[in-house]
Design a protein around this motif. Structure first.
Motif, PDB file in Angstrom:
ATOM      1  N   ALA A   1       0.833  -1.211   0.000  1.00  0.00           N
ATOM      2  CA  ALA A   1       0.000   0.000   0.000  1.00  0.00           C
ATOM      3  C   ALA A   1       0.866   1.260   0.000  1.00  0.00           C
ATOM      4  O   ALA A   1       0.598   2.208  -0.745  1.00  0.00           O
ATOM      5  CB  ALA A   1      -0.941  -0.012   1.199  1.00  0.00           C
ATOM      6  N   LEU A   2       1.906   1.268   0.817  1.00  0.00           N
ATOM      7  CA  LEU A   2       2.798   2.433   0.879  1.00  0.00           C
ATOM      8  C   LEU A   2       3.558   2.623  -0.437  1.00  0.00           C
ATOM      9  O   LEU A   2       3.722   3.749  -0.910  1.00  0.00           O
ATOM     10  CB  LEU A   2       3.783   2.297   2.041  1.00  0.00           C
ATOM     11  N   MET A   3       4.017   1.527  -1.054  1.00  0.00           N
ATOM     12  CA  MET A   3       4.742   1.636  -2.324  1.00  0.00           C
ATOM     13  C   MET A   3       3.837   2.135  -3.447  1.00  0.00           C
ATOM     14  O   MET A   3       4.280   2.868  -4.328  1.00  0.00           O
ATOM     15  CB  MET A   3       5.393   0.303  -2.697  1.00  0.00           C
ATOM     16  N   LEU A   4       2.570   1.764  -3.398  1.00  0.00           N
ATOM     17  CA  LEU A   4       1.629   2.265  -4.401  1.00  0.00           C
ATOM     18  C   LEU A   4       1.365   3.756  -4.203  1.00  0.00           C
ATOM     19  O   LEU A   4       1.268   4.513  -5.151  1.00  0.00           O
ATOM     20  CB  LEU A   4       0.309   1.486  -4.348  1.00  0.00           C
ATOM     21  N   GLU A   5       1.291   4.164  -2.942  1.00  0.00           N
ATOM     22  CA  GLU A   5       1.052   5.569  -2.629  1.00  0.00           C
ATOM     23  C   GLU A   5       2.300   6.427  -2.859  1.00  0.00           C
ATOM     24  O   GLU A   5       2.214   7.566  -3.293  1.00  0.00           O
ATOM     25  CB  GLU A   5       0.602   5.685  -1.166  1.00  0.00           C
ATOM     26  N   HIS A   6       3.466   5.849  -2.568  1.00  0.00           N
ATOM     27  CA  HIS A   6       4.754   6.553  -2.691  1.00  0.00           C
ATOM     28  C   HIS A   6       5.729   5.653  -3.465  1.00  0.00           C
ATOM     29  O   HIS A   6       6.549   4.962  -2.848  1.00  0.00           O
ATOM     30  CB  HIS A   6       5.355   6.850  -1.302  1.00  0.00           C
ATOM     31  N   PRO A   7       5.663   5.640  -4.801  1.00  0.00           N
ATOM     32  CA  PRO A   7       6.509   4.725  -5.586  1.00  0.00           C
ATOM     33  C   PRO A   7       8.009   4.884  -5.337  1.00  0.00           C
ATOM     34  O   PRO A   7       8.769   3.942  -5.554  1.00  0.00           O
ATOM     35  CB  PRO A   7       6.166   5.071  -7.036  1.00  0.00           C
ATOM     36  N   THR A   8       8.435   6.037  -4.837  1.00  0.00           N
ATOM     37  CA  THR A   8       9.861   6.214  -4.578  1.00  0.00           C
ATOM     38  C   THR A   8      10.327   5.429  -3.346  1.00  0.00           C
ATOM     39  O   THR A   8      11.521   5.432  -3.034  1.00  0.00           O
ATOM     40  CB  THR A   8      10.229   7.704  -4.438  1.00  0.00           C
ATOM     41  N   LEU A   9       9.420   4.729  -2.672  1.00  0.00           N
ATOM     42  CA  LEU A   9       9.799   3.814  -1.600  1.00  0.00           C
ATOM     43  C   LEU A   9      10.352   2.504  -2.159  1.00  0.00           C
ATOM     44  O   LEU A   9      10.890   1.687  -1.424  1.00  0.00           O
ATOM     45  CB  LEU A   9       8.600   3.504  -0.694  1.00  0.00           C
ATOM     46  N   ILE A  10      10.208   2.301  -3.457  1.00  0.00           N
ATOM     47  CA  ILE A  10      10.683   1.072  -4.093  1.00  0.00           C
ATOM     48  C   ILE A  10      12.174   1.218  -4.382  1.00  0.00           C
ATOM     49  O   ILE A  10      12.610   2.214  -4.954  1.00  0.00           O
ATOM     50  CB  ILE A  10       9.905   0.802  -5.404  1.00  0.00           C
ATOM     51  N   LYS A  11      12.939   0.216  -3.966  1.00  0.00           N
ATOM     52  CA  LYS A  11      14.365   0.221  -4.272  1.00  0.00           C
ATOM     53  C   LYS A  11      14.516   0.110  -5.783  1.00  0.00           C
ATOM     54  O   LYS A  11      13.887  -0.724  -6.421  1.00  0.00           O
ATOM     55  CB  LYS A  11      15.070  -0.940  -3.571  1.00  0.00           C
ATOM     56  N   ARG A  12      15.366   0.968  -6.348  1.00  0.00           N
ATOM     57  CA  ARG A  12      15.475   1.049  -7.796  1.00  0.00           C
ATOM     58  C   ARG A  12      16.854   0.628  -8.271  1.00  0.00           C
ATOM     59  O   ARG A  12      17.818   0.789  -7.537  1.00  0.00           O
ATOM     60  CB  ARG A  12      15.218   2.491  -8.246  1.00  0.00           C
ATOM     61  N   PRO A  13      16.868   0.190  -9.537  1.00  0.00           N
ATOM     62  CA  PRO A  13      15.760  -0.149 -10.414  1.00  0.00           C
ATOM     63  C   PRO A  13      15.235  -1.552 -10.122  1.00  0.00           C
ATOM     64  O   PRO A  13      15.876  -2.328  -9.426  1.00  0.00           O
ATOM     65  CB  PRO A  13      16.396  -0.098 -11.807  1.00  0.00           C
TER      66      PRO A  13
END
Length: 113
Positions: A79-91
């Motif tokens: 839910a948090l990653m959908l709301e704040h995509p920059t919480l996803i480790k990239r790439p």
């Protein structure tokens, strides 16, 4: 093969440059511009853990409230990653047989060449 990230992230740029230099066909998905779905994240989680995908060292994480940071489990992380995509480790490199999170040239070389 899809490379997910944001275009102004240095690590994403390095991964993209490496893929291009090695003539590896891929599609780039900027999840700030193109969006991200719960299905995308759940597909990645079939191959990696939410703890790997969820970046607790990011500026975005530090900006969350104490309540948001408390008791994080997979459902809350999604839910948090959908709301704040920059919480996803990239790439995130999504391949037919799995995903790679983050960029290390040796890992990409071992998996893709």
């Amino acid at each position: 093969m899809k490379l997910y990230g944001i275009k102004n992230c240095d690590t994403v740029r390095k991964a993209k440059k490496w893929l291009e230099a090695n003539n590896i066909e891929h599609t780039f998905v900027d999840f700030r511009v193109d969006g991200l779905t719960q299905a995308d994240i759940e597909a990645w989680l079939e191959h990696t853990s939410w703890e790997t995908l969820f970046n607790k060292r990011s500026t975005s994480f530090r900006g969350l409230t104490d309540e948001q940071k408390a008791d994080i489990d997979q459902a809350k992380a999604i839910a948090l990653m959908l709301e704040h995509p920059t919480l996803i480790k990239r790439p995130v490199l999504a391949m037919a047989d799995g995903v790679m999170v983050g960029f290390k040239e040796a890992d990409y070389q071992g998996a893709l060449l």
